[in-house]
Scaffold this motif. Structure first.
Motif, PDB file in Angstrom:
ATOM      1  N   MET A 154      55.209  14.713  39.854  1.00 24.91           N
ATOM      2  CA  MET A 154      54.602  13.980  38.746  1.00 24.91           C
ATOM      3  C   MET A 154      54.117  14.904  37.634  1.00 24.91           C
ATOM      4  SD  MET A 154      55.284  11.026  39.621  1.00 24.91           S
ATOM      5  CE  MET A 154      54.500  10.025  38.358  1.00 24.91           C
ATOM      6  N   GLU A 155      54.143  16.207  37.892  1.00 23.86           N
ATOM      7  CA  GLU A 155      53.728  17.162  36.859  1.00 23.86           C
ATOM      8  C   GLU A 155      54.909  17.444  35.936  1.00 23.86           C
ATOM      9  OE1 GLU A 155      50.650  18.012  36.520  1.00 23.86           O
ATOM     10  OE2 GLU A 155      50.975  19.390  34.863  1.00 23.86           O
ATOM     11  N   ASN A 156      54.679  17.264  34.619  1.00 24.73           N
ATOM     12  CA  ASN A 156      55.741  17.510  33.645  1.00 24.73           C
ATOM     13  C   ASN A 156      55.081  17.992  32.358  1.00 24.73           C
ATOM     14  OD1 ASN A 156      57.650  16.987  31.435  1.00 24.73           O
ATOM     15  ND2 ASN A 156      58.860  15.916  32.975  1.00 24.73           N
ATOM     16  N   ALA A 157      55.586  19.105  31.813  1.00 19.69           N
ATOM     17  CA  ALA A 157      54.952  19.689  30.617  1.00 19.69           C
ATOM     18  C   ALA A 157      54.922  18.702  29.462  1.00 19.69           C
ATOM     19  CB  ALA A 157      55.698  20.955  30.211  1.00 19.69           C
ATOM     20  N   ASP A 158      55.847  17.745  29.443  1.00 17.50           N
ATOM     21  CA  ASP A 158      55.884  16.800  28.330  1.00 17.50           C
ATOM     22  C   ASP A 158      55.109  15.514  28.605  1.00 17.50           C
ATOM     23  OD1 ASP A 158      57.337  18.223  26.361  1.00 17.50           O
ATOM     24  OD2 ASP A 158      59.101  18.045  27.638  1.00 17.50           O
ATOM     25  N   CYS A 159      54.448  15.431  29.758  1.00 17.98           N
ATOM     26  CA  CYS A 159      53.624  14.247  30.052  1.00 17.98           C
ATOM     27  C   CYS A 159      52.323  14.329  29.257  1.00 17.98           C
ATOM     28  CB  CYS A 159      53.327  14.163  31.546  1.00 17.98           C
ATOM     29  SG  CYS A 159      52.173  12.834  31.953  1.00 17.98           S
ATOM     30  N   ILE A 160      52.003  13.249  28.552  1.00 18.67           N
ATOM     31  CA  ILE A 160      50.791  13.234  27.722  1.00 18.67           C
ATOM     32  C   ILE A 160      49.678  12.407  28.379  1.00 18.67           C
ATOM     33  CG2 ILE A 160      51.956  13.748  25.545  1.00 18.67           C
ATOM     34  CD1 ILE A 160      52.010  10.721  24.983  1.00 18.67           C
ATOM     35  N   LEU A 161      49.831  12.119  29.650  1.00 18.72           N
ATOM     36  CA  LEU A 161      48.812  11.406  30.438  1.00 18.72           C
ATOM     37  C   LEU A 161      48.340  10.119  29.764  1.00 18.72           C
ATOM     38  CD1 LEU A 161      46.733  14.387  31.893  1.00 18.72           C
ATOM     39  CD2 LEU A 161      48.304  12.876  33.110  1.00 18.72           C
ATOM     40  N   CYS A 162      49.296   9.401  29.168  1.00 18.80           N
ATOM     41  CA  CYS A 162      48.948   8.145  28.485  1.00 18.80           C
ATOM     42  C   CYS A 162      48.770   6.999  29.480  1.00 18.80           C
ATOM     43  CB  CYS A 162      50.024   7.781  27.474  1.00 18.80           C
ATOM     44  SG  CYS A 162      51.619   7.385  28.235  1.00 18.80           S
ATOM     45  N   ALA A 163      49.308   7.144  30.683  1.00 13.60           N
ATOM     46  CA  ALA A 163      49.233   6.136  31.756  1.00 13.60           C
ATOM     47  C   ALA A 163      50.071   4.889  31.484  1.00 13.60           C
ATOM     48  CB  ALA A 163      47.782   5.744  32.064  1.00 13.60           C
ATOM     49  N   SER A 164      50.954   4.929  30.487  1.00 11.56           N
ATOM     50  CA  SER A 164      51.819   3.764  30.239  1.00 11.56           C
ATOM     51  C   SER A 164      52.673   3.445  31.464  1.00 11.56           C
ATOM     52  CB  SER A 164      52.753   4.040  29.052  1.00 11.56           C
ATOM     53  OG  SER A 164      52.023   4.264  27.901  1.00 11.56           O
ATOM     54  N   CYS A 165      53.148   4.496  32.136  1.00 15.84           N
ATOM     55  CA  CYS A 165      53.982   4.269  33.324  1.00 15.84           C
ATOM     56  C   CYS A 165      53.168   3.575  34.416  1.00 15.84           C
ATOM     57  CB  CYS A 165      54.551   5.592  33.826  1.00 15.84           C
ATOM     58  SG  CYS A 165      53.309   6.868  34.092  1.00 15.84           S
ATOM     59  N   ALA A 166      51.957   4.091  34.652  1.00 15.02           N
ATOM     60  CA  ALA A 166      51.104   3.515  35.702  1.00 15.02           C
ATOM     61  C   ALA A 166      50.766   2.065  35.379  1.00 15.02           C
ATOM     62  CB  ALA A 166      49.825   4.337  35.826  1.00 15.02           C
ATOM     63  N   ASP A 167      50.514   1.786  34.094  1.00 11.01           N
ATOM     64  CA  ASP A 167      50.064   0.453  33.708  1.00 11.01           C
ATOM     65  C   ASP A 167      51.211  -0.536  33.581  1.00 11.01           C
ATOM     66  OD1 ASP A 167      47.514   1.422  33.750  1.00 11.01           O
ATOM     67  OD2 ASP A 167      47.450   1.897  31.620  1.00 11.01           O
ATOM     68  N   THR A 168      52.436  -0.045  33.616  1.00 14.65           N
ATOM     69  CA  THR A 168      53.605  -0.929  33.576  1.00 14.65           C
ATOM     70  C   THR A 168      54.096  -1.269  34.979  1.00 14.65           C
ATOM     71  OG1 THR A 168      54.281   0.044  31.488  1.00 14.65           O
ATOM     72  CG2 THR A 168      55.981  -1.124  32.709  1.00 14.65           C
ATOM     73  N   CYS A 169      53.879  -0.358  35.905  1.00 11.38           N
ATOM     74  CA  CYS A 169      54.419  -0.529  37.251  1.00 11.38           C
ATOM     75  C   CYS A 169      53.708  -1.659  37.999  1.00 11.38           C
ATOM     76  CB  CYS A 169      54.278   0.778  38.033  1.00 11.38           C
ATOM     77  SG  CYS A 169      54.811   0.620  39.738  1.00 11.38           S
ATOM     78  N   ASN A 170      54.470  -2.701  38.324  1.00 15.03           N
ATOM     79  CA  ASN A 170      53.894  -3.853  39.036  1.00 15.03           C
ATOM     80  C   ASN A 170      53.554  -3.554  40.484  1.00 15.03           C
ATOM     81  OD1 ASN A 170      53.936  -5.676  36.934  1.00 15.03           O
ATOM     82  ND2 ASN A 170      56.138  -6.079  37.246  1.00 15.03           N
ATOM     83  N   LYS A 171      54.124  -2.481  41.006  1.00 11.39           N
ATOM     84  CA  LYS A 171      53.914  -2.146  42.413  1.00 11.39           C
ATOM     85  C   LYS A 171      52.731  -1.202  42.630  1.00 11.39           C
ATOM     86  CE  LYS A 171      57.307  -4.539  43.976  1.00 11.39           C
ATOM     87  NZ  LYS A 171      57.035  -5.669  44.846  1.00 11.39           N
ATOM     88  N   GLY A 172      52.117  -0.792  41.545  1.00  8.97           N
ATOM     89  CA  GLY A 172      50.960   0.099  41.689  1.00  8.97           C
ATOM     90  C   GLY A 172      51.318   1.463  42.266  1.00  8.97           C
ATOM     91  N   VAL A 173      52.526   1.930  41.930  1.00  9.69           N
ATOM     92  CA  VAL A 173      53.003   3.197  42.507  1.00  9.69           C
ATOM     93  C   VAL A 173      52.267   4.406  41.920  1.00  9.69           C
ATOM     94  CG1 VAL A 173      55.027   4.714  42.678  1.00  9.69           C
ATOM     95  CG2 VAL A 173      55.300   2.242  42.954  1.00  9.69           C
ATOM     96  N   ILE A 174      52.010   4.332  40.601  1.00 11.47           N
ATOM     97  CA  ILE A 174      51.514   5.522  39.887  1.00 11.47           C
ATOM     98  C   ILE A 174      50.041   5.318  39.523  1.00 11.47           C
ATOM     99  CG2 ILE A 174      51.914   7.035  37.892  1.00 11.47           C
ATOM    100  CD1 ILE A 174      54.748   5.638  37.749  1.00 11.47           C
TER     101      ILE A 174
END
Ligand code: SF4
Ligand code: SF4
Length: 251
Positions: A224-244
């Motif tokens: 989950m670590e990526n130099a281009d990740c801006i920690l916006c949490a859009s991925c976490a807040d989109t995932c219906n399964k609560g994965v992230i």
């Protein structure tokens, strides 16, 4: 439970977008405090400008919260997300991403050299370059700022979503350096975590990522670590399964 998480996620992203809009609207006041150019102008007179103080603060923040500034507060990032509906492309990685690191190194060297040429640091002025704290104080400055933001738009339009962050931004280079130092030493910091067992491979997280990252692959590889990740949490807040999710822990 998943529904509760999803409405909390929607709310978090609404709040993030409102913060970005406010950041964008405050540009006439704040732009000199985030300007690499103003740092150079101050350095030429031996003055540590407000923008230099902010950049030092952002480097320190990156040691504990990565590029959260880019995802939640940066006015240039805000501008690119406002323009996102017309930016369909995803940035191609590779050599393009290295340009920002070269720019950051050259820019830091130029700041050091300019201070030396000016005879060292002679003072600190948080309001340097502003008029009573306001950045855009004349039509001329307004025109220059509009040209810079048009340039950011063109770069992102040509390279892809948040292309300026990926390719050219020296703040990104600085914050990635801070994050890499933290990763090397491993003290607790804000990061993304994922539970791949819950993932149904729908790919919604990748589609939601404003940086165009392949989040689904990150989940599956447990990286989950990526130099281009801006920690916006859009991925976490989109995932219906609560994965992230966000987590604070060491590496
Ligand atoms: S949105 Fe969630 S479930 Fe879908 S691919 Fe991404 S992590 Fe997996
Ligand atoms: S991986 Fe997630 S937190 Fe990172 S930039 Fe993409 S959407 Fe934002």
């Amino acid at each position: 439970m998943a529904e509760e998480k999803s409405s909390a996620g929607k709310l978090r992203q609404k709040i993030r977008f409102i913060i970005l809009i406010v950041s964008f609207l405050l540009i006439p006041v704040t732009i000199f405090y985030v300007s690499p150019i103003v740092i150079m102008m101050g350095a030429a007179e031996g003055i540590v400008a407000g923008s230099m103080l902010l950049f030092i603060a952002l480097f320190i923040i990156s040691l504990i919260a990565g590029r959260i500034w880019c995802g939640w507060f940066c006015p240039m990032g805000a501008w690119q997300e406002i323009c996102a509906p017309v930016m369909k492309k995803t940035v191609k990685g590779g050599w393009r991403n290295w340009i920002k690191y070269v720019i950051t190194i050259l820019w830091l060297a130029a700041i050091g050299f300019t201070f030396l040429s000016a005879g060292g640091i002679r003072g600190i002025d948080p309001l340097y370059g502003t008029v009573n704290g306001i950045s855009i104080s004349s039509p001329d400055v307004m025109v220059v700022v509009c040209i810079i933001f048009a340039f950011i738009f063109v770069v992102s339009f040509l390279t892809g979503r948040r292309g300026f962050c990926h390719v050219l931004c020296p703040i990104a280079g600085l914050m990635v350096a801070g994050r890499k130092i933290r990763n090397l030493i491993g003290w607790p910091a804000l990061q993304l975590s994922a539970d791949a067992d819950l993932c149904n491979d729908c790919n919604d997280c990748s589609r939601a990522c404003p940086m165009g990252l392949d989040v689904h692959a990150m989940v599956r590889k447990n990286q989950m670590e990526n130099a281009d990740c801006i920690l916006c949490a859009s991925c976490a807040d989109t995932c219906n399964k609560g994965v992230i999710s966000y987590s604070i822990r060491g590496r």
